[in-house]
Every structure is written in structure tokens, then in C-alpha cells.
Scaffold this motif. Structure first.
Motif, PDB file in Angstrom:
ATOM      1  N   LYS A  60       0.828  -1.220   0.000  1.00  0.00           N
ATOM      2  CA  LYS A  60       0.000   0.000   0.000  1.00  0.00           C
ATOM      3  C   LYS A  60       0.862   1.269   0.000  1.00  0.00           C
ATOM      4  CE  LYS A  60      -2.265   1.216   3.794  1.00  0.00           C
ATOM      5  NZ  LYS A  60      -3.229   1.241   4.896  1.00  0.00           N
ATOM      6  N   LEU A  61       1.982   1.226   0.714  1.00  0.00           N
ATOM      7  CA  LEU A  61       2.847   2.408   0.810  1.00  0.00           C
ATOM      8  C   LEU A  61       3.994   2.408  -0.202  1.00  0.00           C
ATOM      9  CD1 LEU A  61       3.068   2.780   4.701  1.00  0.00           C
ATOM     10  CD2 LEU A  61       1.739   4.158   3.094  1.00  0.00           C
ATOM     11  N   ASN A  62       4.088   1.417  -1.051  1.00  0.00           N
ATOM     12  CA  ASN A  62       5.204   1.337  -2.009  1.00  0.00           C
ATOM     13  C   ASN A  62       5.010   2.329  -3.148  1.00  0.00           C
ATOM     14  OD1 ASN A  62       5.599  -2.263  -1.674  1.00  0.00           O
ATOM     15  ND2 ASN A  62       6.433  -0.623  -0.448  1.00  0.00           N
ATOM     16  N   LYS A  63       5.267   3.598  -2.837  1.00  0.00           N
ATOM     17  CA  LYS A  63       5.111   4.682  -3.807  1.00  0.00           C
ATOM     18  C   LYS A  63       6.232   5.687  -3.616  1.00  0.00           C
ATOM     19  CE  LYS A  63       0.217   4.117  -4.049  1.00  0.00           C
ATOM     20  NZ  LYS A  63      -1.062   4.461  -3.614  1.00  0.00           N
ATOM     21  N   PHE A  64       6.525   6.420  -4.677  1.00  0.00           N
ATOM     22  CA  PHE A  64       7.521   7.486  -4.584  1.00  0.00           C
ATOM     23  C   PHE A  64       7.048   8.696  -5.362  1.00  0.00           C
ATOM     24  CE2 PHE A  64       8.724   5.086  -8.354  1.00  0.00           C
ATOM     25  CZ  PHE A  64       9.081   6.064  -9.274  1.00  0.00           C
ATOM     26  N   ASP A  65       7.654   9.837  -5.059  1.00  0.00           N
ATOM     27  CA  ASP A  65       7.425  11.071  -5.800  1.00  0.00           C
ATOM     28  C   ASP A  65       8.709  11.400  -6.531  1.00  0.00           C
ATOM     29  OD1 ASP A  65       4.935  11.159  -4.614  1.00  0.00           O
ATOM     30  OD2 ASP A  65       5.449  12.750  -3.195  1.00  0.00           O
ATOM     31  N   LEU A  66       8.577  11.839  -7.767  1.00  0.00           N
ATOM     32  CA  LEU A  66       9.729  12.164  -8.609  1.00  0.00           C
ATOM     33  C   LEU A  66       9.701  13.651  -8.928  1.00  0.00           C
ATOM     34  CD1 LEU A  66      12.081  10.733 -10.133  1.00  0.00           C
ATOM     35  CD2 LEU A  66      10.552  10.631 -12.107  1.00  0.00           C
ATOM     36  N   TYR A  67      10.812  14.326  -8.672  1.00  0.00           N
ATOM     37  CA  TYR A  67      10.955  15.765  -8.914  1.00  0.00           C
ATOM     38  C   TYR A  67      11.997  15.949 -10.001  1.00  0.00           C
ATOM     39  CZ  TYR A  67       8.721  15.949  -4.336  1.00  0.00           C
ATOM     40  OH  TYR A  67       7.854  15.786  -3.288  1.00  0.00           O
ATOM     41  N   VAL A  68      11.585  16.509 -11.137  1.00  0.00           N
ATOM     42  CA  VAL A  68      12.526  16.660 -12.253  1.00  0.00           C
ATOM     43  C   VAL A  68      12.706  18.135 -12.591  1.00  0.00           C
ATOM     44  CG1 VAL A  68      12.061  14.376 -13.209  1.00  0.00           C
ATOM     45  CG2 VAL A  68      10.696  16.312 -13.969  1.00  0.00           C
ATOM     46  N   PRO A  69      13.923  18.516 -12.960  1.00  0.00           N
ATOM     47  CA  PRO A  69      14.164  19.915 -13.319  1.00  0.00           C
ATOM     48  C   PRO A  69      13.523  20.251 -14.666  1.00  0.00           C
ATOM     49  CG  PRO A  69      16.163  18.614 -13.575  1.00  0.00           C
ATOM     50  CD  PRO A  69      15.130  17.708 -13.007  1.00  0.00           C
ATOM     51  N   ALA A  70      13.274  21.522 -14.874  1.00  0.00           N
ATOM     52  CA  ALA A  70      12.633  21.971 -16.112  1.00  0.00           C
ATOM     53  C   ALA A  70      13.572  21.892 -17.314  1.00  0.00           C
ATOM     54  CB  ALA A  70      12.123  23.405 -15.940  1.00  0.00           C
ATOM     55  N   ILE A 141      12.522   3.939  -9.868  1.00  0.00           N
ATOM     56  CA  ILE A 141      12.795   5.380 -10.000  1.00  0.00           C
ATOM     57  C   ILE A 141      13.678   5.631 -11.217  1.00  0.00           C
ATOM     58  CG2 ILE A 141      14.026   7.332  -8.961  1.00  0.00           C
ATOM     59  CD1 ILE A 141      13.073   6.215  -6.199  1.00  0.00           C
ATOM     60  N   LYS A 142      14.730   4.845 -11.373  1.00  0.00           N
ATOM     61  CA  LYS A 142      15.619   4.991 -12.540  1.00  0.00           C
ATOM     62  C   LYS A 142      14.840   4.807 -13.837  1.00  0.00           C
ATOM     63  CE  LYS A 142      19.774   3.077 -10.339  1.00  0.00           C
ATOM     64  NZ  LYS A 142      20.698   1.937 -10.381  1.00  0.00           N
ATOM     65  N   SER A 143      14.002   3.794 -13.871  1.00  0.00           N
ATOM     66  CA  SER A 143      13.211   3.506 -15.062  1.00  0.00           C
ATOM     67  C   SER A 143      12.233   4.636 -15.374  1.00  0.00           C
ATOM     68  CB  SER A 143      12.459   2.189 -14.842  1.00  0.00           C
ATOM     69  OG  SER A 143      11.583   1.938 -15.894  1.00  0.00           O
ATOM     70  N   GLU A 144      11.535   5.121 -14.359  1.00  0.00           N
ATOM     71  CA  GLU A 144      10.576   6.222 -14.556  1.00  0.00           C
ATOM     72  C   GLU A 144      11.275   7.497 -15.016  1.00  0.00           C
ATOM     73  OE1 GLU A 144       7.130   6.670 -14.445  1.00  0.00           O
ATOM     74  OE2 GLU A 144       7.146   4.485 -14.487  1.00  0.00           O
ATOM     75  N   ALA A 145      12.414   7.785 -14.423  1.00  0.00           N
ATOM     76  CA  ALA A 145      13.167   8.978 -14.826  1.00  0.00           C
ATOM     77  C   ALA A 145      13.565   8.861 -16.298  1.00  0.00           C
ATOM     78  CB  ALA A 145      14.392   9.158 -13.943  1.00  0.00           C
ATOM     79  N   ALA A 146      14.042   7.703 -16.705  1.00  0.00           N
ATOM     80  CA  ALA A 146      14.442   7.491 -18.102  1.00  0.00           C
ATOM     81  C   ALA A 146      13.248   7.643 -19.034  1.00  0.00           C
ATOM     82  CB  ALA A 146      15.094   6.120 -18.263  1.00  0.00           C
TER      83      ALA A 146
END
Length: 173
Positions: A60-70, A141-146
Motif C-alpha cells: 500500500k505504501l510502495n510509492k515514490f514522488d519524482l521531482y525533475v528539473p525543467a 525510480i531509474k526507469s521512470e526517470a528514463a
């Protein structure tokens, strides 16, 4: 030991407590808004974008937030992952948005992550399980960022209290 000596030392202890308390309160007001160079960022689309509650596991808690620069024009980025505090029983990634926004505003990809907490709902949760969740979370996280055009070529992992312990476990693995 005389009563006079006990009273004298009692006043010394009380005085030191008051001085320490006042110094702590003042230093919190003077330094807390910019602890370790981390400060509130006026956040809008010109600074970056936040993707919230991205799942990385079945919990249920296995989530993250991703902050990317503009500035999506760079070829590679460093990831700064911050793991929340809470004594392994509380806390939330959203409490650390200041970290993600601050690093993204400086050209890093930032992430904050949740993990299963040990509480009345989940008495079987343990630090080993939590550390495995962080490991899995980093891969997602690495995959989502890519996928979003942010190729990562390095990473810093940090956290507060329990999050710091999980960060060290990840780093030493």
C-alpha cells in the motif's frame, strides 16, 4: 553535601537548561529555514515538475514522488533520493517535498520514497523488508526517470533517522 550546595547546583542546572533551551529555539529560527542548504523553493513549471504517488511494488505504501528539473536538455542527471524519517513506524514521503524540490531546482532529479511501516496494521514489517523495498524502488525510480527523458548516471541516497538507516543499508549493499 550541604543544602546550600544542593540549591546552588540546582540553580546552575536550571540556568544551563534555560540557556540551552533559548539557544536551541533561536538557532532553530535562524538556521532551520536553510538547513544544509535546503530551503523552500518557489515551485512552478519554470523550475520543474513533480510526479506523485508512482507505485514501485505491491505494498500500500510502495510509492515514490519524482521531482525533475525543467531543463530537459541535459544528457545525464544525478539522482538524489531522500528517504523519510519516522522510526520505521511513521512518516511520509510528502513530508520531504522540500528536499525533492530543492534538488530539482539545482538541476538534479529528486525523489522521495515511502516504505512499509511497522505499526498496528503491519506488525511483521522489519528493517530487512524495508531495505529490500528501497532497493526495488530505486530500480523503478531509474526507469521512470528514463521514461520521462532524464537519464541518470549517478545517485546520492540520504534520509532522516530511520530513512538514514535505510539509506546506509542501500549504500552498503
Amino acid at each position: 553535601v550541604s543544602i546550600r550546595n544542593q540549591i546552588k547546583w540546582g540553580f546552575i542546572y536550571i540556568g544551563l537548561f534555560i540557556v540551552s533551551f533559548v539557544f536551541g529555539a533561536l538557532s532553530n529560527q535562524l538556521f532551520a529555514p536553510n538547513f544544509a542548504g535546503i530551503s523552500n523553493v518557489k515551485w512552478d513549471d519554470s523550475v520543474g515538475k513533480v510526479y506523485t504517488d508512482i507505485p514501485y511494488g505491491d505494498g500500500k505504501l510502495n510509492k515514490f514522488d519524482l521531482y525533475v528539473p525543467a531543463d530537459g536538455a541535459k544528457k545525464s542527471y544525478k539522482l538524489v533520493l531522500y528517504i523519510h524519517a519516522g522510526g520505521f513506524t511513521g512518516g511520509d514521503k510528502a513530508d520531504d517535498a522540500i528536499w525533492g524540490k530543492s534538488f530539482a531546482s539545482r538541476g538534479y532529479v529528486g525523489a522521495t520514497i515511502n516504505y512499509t511501516l511497522r505499526n498496528a496494521e503491519n506488525t511483521s514489517a522489519n528493517v530487512y523488508q524495508m531495505s529490500l523495498e528501497i532497493k526495488k524502488g530505486v530500480e523503478v525510480i531509474k526507469s521512470e526517470a528514463a521514461k520521462k527523458g532524464y537519464n541518470l548516471d549517478g545517485m546520492i541516497v540520504a534520509g532522516g533517522s530511520a530513512g538514514g538507516t535505510l539509506a546506509m543499508l542501500y549504500a552498503f549493499r
